[in-house]
Design a protein around this motif. Structure first.
Motif, PDB file in Angstrom:
ATOM      1  N   SER A 283      -3.636  50.617 -16.896  1.00  0.00           N
ATOM      2  CA  SER A 283      -2.230  51.040 -16.883  1.00  0.00           C
ATOM      3  C   SER A 283      -2.069  52.255 -15.977  1.00  0.00           C
ATOM      4  O   SER A 283      -2.927  53.117 -15.912  1.00  0.00           O
ATOM      5  N   ARG A 284      -0.938  52.297 -15.313  1.00  0.00           N
ATOM      6  CA  ARG A 284      -0.611  53.459 -14.475  1.00  0.00           C
ATOM      7  C   ARG A 284       0.336  54.340 -15.271  1.00  0.00           C
ATOM      8  O   ARG A 284       1.402  53.888 -15.696  1.00  0.00           O
ATOM      9  N   ILE A 285      -0.070  55.583 -15.508  1.00  0.00           N
ATOM     10  CA  ILE A 285       0.705  56.495 -16.346  1.00  0.00           C
ATOM     11  C   ILE A 285       1.061  57.757 -15.581  1.00  0.00           C
ATOM     12  O   ILE A 285       0.460  58.064 -14.551  1.00  0.00           O
ATOM     13  N   LYS A 286       2.031  58.456 -16.123  1.00  0.00           N
ATOM     14  CA  LYS A 286       2.398  59.761 -15.588  1.00  0.00           C
ATOM     15  C   LYS A 286       2.371  60.748 -16.747  1.00  0.00           C
ATOM     16  O   LYS A 286       3.022  60.535 -17.769  1.00  0.00           O
ATOM     17  N   ILE A 287       1.603  61.826 -16.585  1.00  0.00           N
ATOM     18  CA  ILE A 287       1.511  62.881 -17.585  1.00  0.00           C
ATOM     19  C   ILE A 287       2.440  64.005 -17.146  1.00  0.00           C
ATOM     20  O   ILE A 287       2.271  64.570 -16.063  1.00  0.00           O
ATOM     21  N   HIS A 288       3.424  64.294 -17.966  1.00  0.00           N
ATOM     22  CA  HIS A 288       4.435  65.291 -17.631  1.00  0.00           C
ATOM     23  C   HIS A 288       3.960  66.664 -18.077  1.00  0.00           C
ATOM     24  O   HIS A 288       4.141  67.063 -19.212  1.00  0.00           O
ATOM     25  N   ASP A 289       3.347  67.376 -17.160  1.00  0.00           N
ATOM     26  CA  ASP A 289       2.858  68.717 -17.399  1.00  0.00           C
ATOM     27  C   ASP A 289       3.481  69.614 -16.345  1.00  0.00           C
ATOM     28  O   ASP A 289       3.401  69.317 -15.146  1.00  0.00           O
TER      29      ASP A 289
END
Length: 179
Positions: free
Chosen positions: A118-124
């Motif tokens: 899966s391609r994810i985006k971590i919002h930091d």
């Protein structure tokens, strides 16, 4: 030899029963973990990690129950186990991040909606990451950024940050010309 069997017959029978019951208990727990893994489409390596945790639980139960069966007093056992757990607790307090990552790994096993690929985006706010999940371990995830950089991201931070799904599954062969 037969004299030993007759003098300890009851303890031997209890030992066999305890081992049989714990073996069935372990089998049921492993089947349940396998069913959860299959229904949630969890990668087999994560399911095997749960098997290790189940094995540790069954071994601790076996030691405790067999000790009682073979004549150890419950008060003596509770003193031994409480002393051992106190030492482990002090050691774990010193390295609490490892314990929190293991706990987060167990939580992620049962409730993590993203899979390997899966391609994810971590919002930091300090370091936003958009990457593909390559592997999920007990302590961390291996993420591969779009630039090819490998990032090891701790499990406990993944539970603390907002994560969004960009693509359900990424295939490395996509976009290549068929030969």
């Amino acid at each position: 030899m037969t004299e030993y069997f007759y003098t300890n017959q009851q303890s031997i029978i209890y030992t066999v029963v305890i081992i049989l019951v714990l073996w069935i208990f372990q089998f049921i727990l492993k089947k349940a973990a396998q069913r959860v893994g299959r229904q949630s489409e969890i990668h087999i390596t994560r399911t095997r990690l749960m098997f290790k945790y189940i094995n540790i639980l069954v071994i601790i139960l076996a030691i405790f129950l067999l000790s009682i069966t073979w004549g150890y007093n419950a008060q003596e056992l509770s003193l031994i186990f409480s002393s051992i757990f106190a030492i482990i607790g002090v050691a774990m307090f010193a390295i609490w991040s490892i314990l929190s990552n293991i706990t987060a790994g167990i939580i992620l096993f049962f409730s993590f909606p993203y899979k390997i690929g899966s391609r994810i985006k971590i919002h930091d706010k300090d370091l936003p990451i958009e990457a593909i999940i390559e592997d999920i371990k007990a302590f961390h995830l291996h993420l591969r950024t779009l630039d090819g950089e490998l990032i090891t991201y701790p499990n406990n931070l993944l539970l603390q940050k907002a994560v969004s799904l960009v693509e359900k599954e990424y295939h490395a062969d996509e976009g290549k010309d068929a030969l």
